[in-house]
Write an enzyme that holds these catalytic residues in place. Structure first.
Site, PDB file in Angstrom:
ATOM      1  CG  HIS A 135      13.714  39.488 -48.065  1.00  0.00           C
ATOM      2  ND1 HIS A 135      13.326  38.303 -47.080  1.00  0.00           N
ATOM      3  CD2 HIS A 135      13.948  40.033 -46.756  1.00  0.00           C
ATOM      4  CE1 HIS A 135      12.981  38.112 -46.567  1.00  0.00           C
ATOM      5  NE2 HIS A 135      13.330  39.480 -45.899  1.00  0.00           N
ATOM      6  CE1 TYR A 161      11.283  36.455 -43.101  1.00  0.00           C
ATOM      7  CE2 TYR A 161       9.217  36.867 -43.829  1.00  0.00           C
ATOM      8  CZ  TYR A 161      10.189  37.057 -43.920  1.00  0.00           C
ATOM      9  OH  TYR A 161       9.602  38.228 -43.792  1.00  0.00           O
ATOM     10  CE  LYS A 201       9.131  39.612 -47.321  1.00  0.00           C
ATOM     11  NZ  LYS A 201       8.496  38.823 -46.662  1.00  0.00           N
ATOM     12  CG  ASP A 212       4.632  38.718 -45.803  1.00  0.00           C
ATOM     13  OD1 ASP A 212       5.515  39.772 -47.325  1.00  0.00           O
ATOM     14  OD2 ASP A 212       5.945  38.888 -45.015  1.00  0.00           O
TER      15      ASP A 212
END
Ligand code: A2P
Length: 317
Positions: free
Chosen positions: A110, A48, A77, A43
């Site tokens: 997201h 990130y 996302k 994921d």
């Protein structure tokens, strides 16, 4: 490993590796280790800040013969700066380039939150646009288009309430196949889970271990620590398992996939092995009693003074 079957026959492993909070410099080793241990679901998200490193690790694992691309379920996302319909495909292409693949298995919106063009992370309320300026239904239509173009096999959403899911359906969109939300015994969201089951929207749990490494801003002084909860620890002891395994097995028993994050080899192995832990109906009832609406990732970053978003409106609560 248990899988979630999609209508077209694709199968998503119910346990995946979360990469939020995995620092660049450690995520590459964690992904390599996870793939070696047998993880087949990663994921990811551009926000990130480590997607290129995940891609590097995946490419290395493929080159080493550990996995083939088609063996690994890849989720990423769409960040809040790319909701404009014309921005969706370029954002996805950037993720594909970073992950070094030609398609994703699953692509999610997201957050139901829109930033002004050019804002990657908001610094004030002026950095947001209201949903009315860029409706979720328009972003969703662009998600459908990139799926139809073959850039991702499935599309879904994240952090969506039932009301927002219903809004997409009312606007004539296809049903999101997945909604990825915070779910653990301290935040069980039974109505959202039931709605998903009734409408064929699969739920994935983020922060399934209660996200003990969440940023300090989100810690809340004295907040109970899920991994140290006496009921969770008691069940772990009874079953000869660990508290993390109890939490992950609880999720799987509800039909909810989970993406625990770890960069520690022993924990990676332990978390994957949670699929083999069988909880009794009595165990599930004991865990059901722990619900306390403790939303750790509460979205307060999106509600500074002057923002068009409020916590009540974000979660429709
Ligand atoms: P680390 O990455 O240092 O191994 P969540 O998935 O809910 O966001 O939780 C992630 C946090 O939980 C990280 O701090 C991670 O630490 C920790 N963690 C992951 N797996 C385990 C485990 N099996 N036992 C205890 N802590 C774990």
């Amino acid at each position: 490993m248990i899988h979630h079957p999609f209508l077209n026959g694709d199968r998503m492993p119910m346990l995946g590796l979360g990469t939020w909070k995995s620092a660049p410099g450690e995520v590459r080793t964690a992904v390599r280790e996870a793939l070696t241990l047998g993880y087949r679901h990663l994921d990811c998200a551009p926000i990130y800040g480590n997607e290129a490193e995940v891609g590097q690790a995946l490419a290395e694992a493929i080159a080493a013969g550990t996995v083939r691309r088609e063996d690994v379920w890849l989720t990423s996302k769409l960040w809040n700066d790319a909701h404009a319909p014309e921005a969706v495909e370029p954002a996805l292409r950037k993720t594909l380039a970073d992950l070094r693949v030609d398609h994703l298995d699953l692509f999610l919106i997201h957050w139901p939150v829109v930033f002004r063009p050019g804002v990657v992370f908001p610094e004030s309320g002026a950095d947001f646009l209201p949903l009315a300026a860029c409706p979720l239904a328009d972003t969703w239509a662009a998600m459908e288009a990139v799926r139809d173009a073959g850039l991702c096999r499935h599309i879904g959403v994240s952090n969506f309430s039932v009301a927002k899911l219903e809004g997409l359906l009312a606007a004539g969109g296809s049903c999101p196949e997945v909604n990825q939300v915070e779910l653990h015994p301290y935040l069980q969201q039974p109505a959202l889970v039931a709605w998903g089951q009734a409408h064929g929207v699969h739920l994935t749990a983020y922060s399934p271990l209660g996200s003990p490494d969440r940023p300090g801003r989100l810690q809340g002084a004295g907040a109970p620590v899920l991994l140290e909860d006496p009921v969770v620890c008691g069940l772990a002891e009874q079953h000869g398992a660990t508290p993390a395994q109890v939490l992950l097995a609880w999720s799987l028993h509800r039909g909810v996939s989970a993406i625990p994050k770890s960069v520690t080899p022993a924990r990676l192995a332990q978390n994957l092995a949670a699929a083999a832990l069988h909880l009794t109906p009595g165990d599930m009832a004991a865990l059901a009693g722990l619900d306390r609406q403790a939303r750790h990732i509460n979205g307060d970053l999106w509600t500074p003074p002057g923002s068009p978003y409020t916590l009540a409106g974000l979660w429709d609560e």
